[in-house]
Design a protein around this motif. Structure first.
Motif, short mmCIF file in Angstrom:
data_model
loop_
_atom_site.label_atom_id
_atom_site.label_comp_id
_atom_site.label_asym_id
_atom_site.label_seq_id
_atom_site.Cartn_x
_atom_site.Cartn_y
_atom_site.Cartn_z
N ARG A 145 26.76 -30.26 22.17
CA ARG A 145 25.98 -31.50 22.11
C ARG A 145 24.50 -31.17 22.06
NH1 ARG A 145 27.53 -35.81 26.51
NH2 ARG A 145 26.77 -37.22 24.87
N ALA A 157 24.98 -30.54 34.64
CA ALA A 157 25.50 -29.28 34.10
C ALA A 157 24.43 -28.22 33.90
CB ALA A 157 26.22 -29.54 32.78
N THR A 191 24.48 -35.66 31.46
CA THR A 191 24.62 -34.21 31.23
C THR A 191 23.78 -33.39 32.19
OG1 THR A 191 22.81 -34.08 29.61
CG2 THR A 191 25.00 -34.66 28.78
N LEU A 225 21.18 -31.95 23.25
CA LEU A 225 20.55 -32.72 24.33
C LEU A 225 19.31 -33.45 23.84
CD1 LEU A 225 20.82 -30.22 27.34
CD2 LEU A 225 22.50 -31.87 26.49
#
Length: 248
Positions: A67, A83, A80, A69
């Motif tokens: 993905r 993480a 997210t 960001l």
């Protein structure tokens, strides 16, 4: 990260912006440490801030598990953030002096809406034990702890979110050598146990050689080399400065 560019406003009379990092690309695998080195002003902290999305890049991608960001909206980005977590250089300055250690470690879970009053206290005790601290220290405040203990608290706080990548911005540079070794050993153990990826910003090449797997060198906002840490030369300057180049 792919072809990342971050710009700052130009100083002086010139209008427009100037790139601080430009076209920077690197990757970090799970369980791997990539060290980022270079002289002061090379763009190391700017790059770290972009990875943490504390500063959005002007162009390029910050890919995490497929993905981008940099392309996420605010709500998706918040989801997210657990993480990818930071550990900062100043072990005292990165902790709130008002909060007790137990509340400092719990704070990310509360902010993320993941705090469980039934299981949370036991989780905090578990994190204190994981980073090698007596659980009784949870009732103290940062000024009652040593620098090394505060840095362990900072690591525990980062681990509370269940991250898969830690951004370590000079995490041992302000510590005494004996304490520094203990923190590095802790980080090595955590990486092996939890399969964490590390982006490790450091100016001490002796530390980099023994701690990192690969080393990327930033100069004037660009990565000029990426090589295995063992290939850093073993003689000459042990730190990176504006006039001394650390790699061949």
């Amino acid at each position: 990260m792919r072809d990342l560019t971050v710009r700052h406003p130009s100083r002086g009379r010139r209008r427009g912006t100037r790139p601080v990092v430009d076209g920077v690309s690197f990757d970090i695998a799970a369980g791997e440490t990539l060290a980022l080195i270079g002289p002061s002003g090379a763009g190391k902290s700017t790059t770290a801030n972009a990875v943490l999305m504390l500063r959005r890049p002007d162009s390029g991608q910050v890919l995490f598990e497929g993905r981008d960001l940099a392309a996420l909206d605010a709500a998706a980005l918040r989801a997210t953030r657990p993480a990818v977590q930071p550990v900062f250089q100043d072990p005292y300055g990165s902790l709130s002096p008002r909060l007790r250690i137990r509340d400092t470690i719990a704070e990310p879970l509360r902010v993320q809406g993941r705090w469980d009053p039934d299981t949370g206290p036991a989780r905090v005790d578990e994190l204190l034990d994981t980073v090698g601290l007596d659980v009784r220290l949870g009732g103290r405040r940062p000024h009652e702890l040593s620098g090394g203990q505060c840095q362990r608290v900072g690591i525990a706080r980062a681990l509370a979110s269940g991250p898969r990548l830690l951004v370590l911005d000079e995490p041992v540079s302000g510590l005494d050598p004996s304490v520094r070794a203990g923190i590095l050993n802790l980080l090595t153990d955590l990486q092996e146990r939890l399969h964490l990826g590390y982006l490790f910003i450091c100016h001490d090449l002796a530390v980099v050689r023994h701690f990192a797997h690969r080393v990327a060198t930033l100069r004037d906002g660009r990565i000029v080399s990426t090589l295995p840490a063992r290939e850093l030369y073993s003689t000459g300057p042990s730190t990176v400065s504006g006039n001394e180049r650390a790699v061949r």
